[in-house]
Design an enzyme around this catalytic site. Sequence first.
Site, PDB file in Angstrom:
ATOM      1  N   HIS A  11     -81.776 -43.894 -19.257  1.00  0.00           N
ATOM      2  CA  HIS A  11     -81.874 -45.359 -19.229  1.00  0.00           C
ATOM      3  C   HIS A  11     -82.624 -45.860 -20.467  1.00  0.00           C
ATOM      4  O   HIS A  11     -82.190 -46.821 -21.117  1.00  0.00           O
ATOM      5  CB  HIS A  11     -82.605 -45.783 -17.955  1.00  0.00           C
ATOM      6  CG  HIS A  11     -83.035 -47.213 -17.925  1.00  0.00           C
ATOM      7  ND1 HIS A  11     -82.347 -48.188 -17.243  1.00  0.00           N
ATOM      8  CD2 HIS A  11     -84.110 -47.840 -18.502  1.00  0.00           C
ATOM      9  CE1 HIS A  11     -82.966 -49.348 -17.401  1.00  0.00           C
ATOM     10  NE2 HIS A  11     -84.032 -49.172 -18.159  1.00  0.00           N
ATOM     11  N   GLU A  12     -83.725 -45.213 -20.806  1.00  0.00           N
ATOM     12  CA  GLU A  12     -84.502 -45.640 -21.975  1.00  0.00           C
ATOM     13  C   GLU A  12     -83.724 -45.426 -23.273  1.00  0.00           C
ATOM     14  O   GLU A  12     -83.782 -46.249 -24.195  1.00  0.00           O
ATOM     15  CB  GLU A  12     -85.837 -44.899 -22.017  1.00  0.00           C
ATOM     16  CG  GLU A  12     -86.741 -45.161 -20.816  1.00  0.00           C
ATOM     17  CD  GLU A  12     -86.984 -46.638 -20.568  1.00  0.00           C
ATOM     18  OE1 GLU A  12     -86.974 -47.427 -21.545  1.00  0.00           O
ATOM     19  OE2 GLU A  12     -87.165 -47.026 -19.402  1.00  0.00           O
TER      20      GLU A  12
ATOM     21  N   HIS B 175     -81.363 -48.223 -23.819  1.00  0.00           N
ATOM     22  CA  HIS B 175     -82.013 -49.361 -24.463  1.00  0.00           C
ATOM     23  C   HIS B 175     -81.996 -49.200 -25.985  1.00  0.00           C
ATOM     24  O   HIS B 175     -81.738 -50.151 -26.727  1.00  0.00           O
ATOM     25  CB  HIS B 175     -83.464 -49.492 -23.995  1.00  0.00           C
ATOM     26  CG  HIS B 175     -83.634 -50.256 -22.724  1.00  0.00           C
ATOM     27  ND1 HIS B 175     -83.092 -51.511 -22.521  1.00  0.00           N
ATOM     28  CD2 HIS B 175     -84.314 -49.957 -21.582  1.00  0.00           C
ATOM     29  CE1 HIS B 175     -83.426 -51.938 -21.310  1.00  0.00           C
ATOM     30  NE2 HIS B 175     -84.158 -51.015 -20.717  1.00  0.00           N
TER      31      HIS B 175
ATOM     32  N   GLU C  76     -81.632 -54.906 -18.526  1.00  0.00           N
ATOM     33  CA  GLU C  76     -81.941 -53.795 -17.622  1.00  0.00           C
ATOM     34  C   GLU C  76     -80.678 -53.295 -16.929  1.00  0.00           C
ATOM     35  O   GLU C  76     -80.461 -52.090 -16.790  1.00  0.00           O
ATOM     36  CB  GLU C  76     -82.983 -54.230 -16.584  1.00  0.00           C
ATOM     37  CG  GLU C  76     -84.385 -54.382 -17.136  1.00  0.00           C
ATOM     38  CD  GLU C  76     -84.905 -53.108 -17.766  1.00  0.00           C
ATOM     39  OE1 GLU C  76     -84.775 -52.023 -17.167  1.00  0.00           O
ATOM     40  OE2 GLU C  76     -85.437 -53.200 -18.895  1.00  0.00           O
TER      41      GLU C  76
END
Length: 303
Positions: free
Chosen positions: A130-131, A134, A201
């Site tokens: 997930h990071e 980003h 997100e």
Amino acid sequence: MNTMRTGLLMAAMMGLFLAVGYLLGREQGMLIAFVIAAGMNVFAYWNADKMVLRMHGARQVDRQSAPEFYAMIEELSKNAGLPMPKVYVMDNPQPNAFATGRNPENAAVAATTGLLQLLDRDEIAGVMAHELAHVKNRDTLVMTVTATIAGAISMLANFGIFFGGSRDRNNPLGFIGVILMVILAPLAAMLVQMAISRTREYGADRGGAEISGQPLALASALAKISGAAHQIENPTAEANPATAHMFIINPLSGQRMDGLFSTHPDPRNRIEALQKISHEMGQVARPRGPWGQMNEGRSGPWG
């Protein structure tokens, strides 16, 4: 869809800036506020990553000091088609993580010791994917541009009394209108900024699911850390609430709702979206995955 929504929200933010600038400060006030706000945010863009990592006491780890965690990030970075980011660990019992850096070539990912101890390997991989999403989506750039415009709107509001509060007959607002604009414009900018943050997100959740190949592992991680994050205080984040939007789960206490003033979507909504992604990928149950056995409560190899 998320990209389109982000674009529309950023366009709305820019439209709000132009409207406030014209109504309050005319061209001169708008230009002055924008130059000052842009200068502040350019400085932040080039230095914010170092400042945030230092602020949260993050220590850099490598292949020698945290071999398994580092190898996991290396493999996920390859899956994402990204350069290897710098890897950090924060000595903090609250399970959480964030990414920073102005572009993929200058990126860093950081996880708390609480996250590395609470989650199993599949879940950790989902969070760190997930990071990395980003980073891949250049969300740091998106939020920096948004912060620049929001900062400019706030400055225009501060200048409003001087530029728009005079008895200029050409002023379309009047004194009462100026006061209302001074109060409402920064509030509107903040709401749009938070909406953009929430949208990013959802995009990172989808990207993380694609990078790790395990949307249900990420969903499981969100369920675990969202509960623990509200039970375990994060004093560093509480002292620096402006960084809260960077974390995968809101690190501040007392913010559970997916409301107007939240920087993060409700975890339940995110989990539901990940379950739908899992069905799209043909997964009906959470697989063990390539990251090894369960790691509940273990901290040894993670730095």
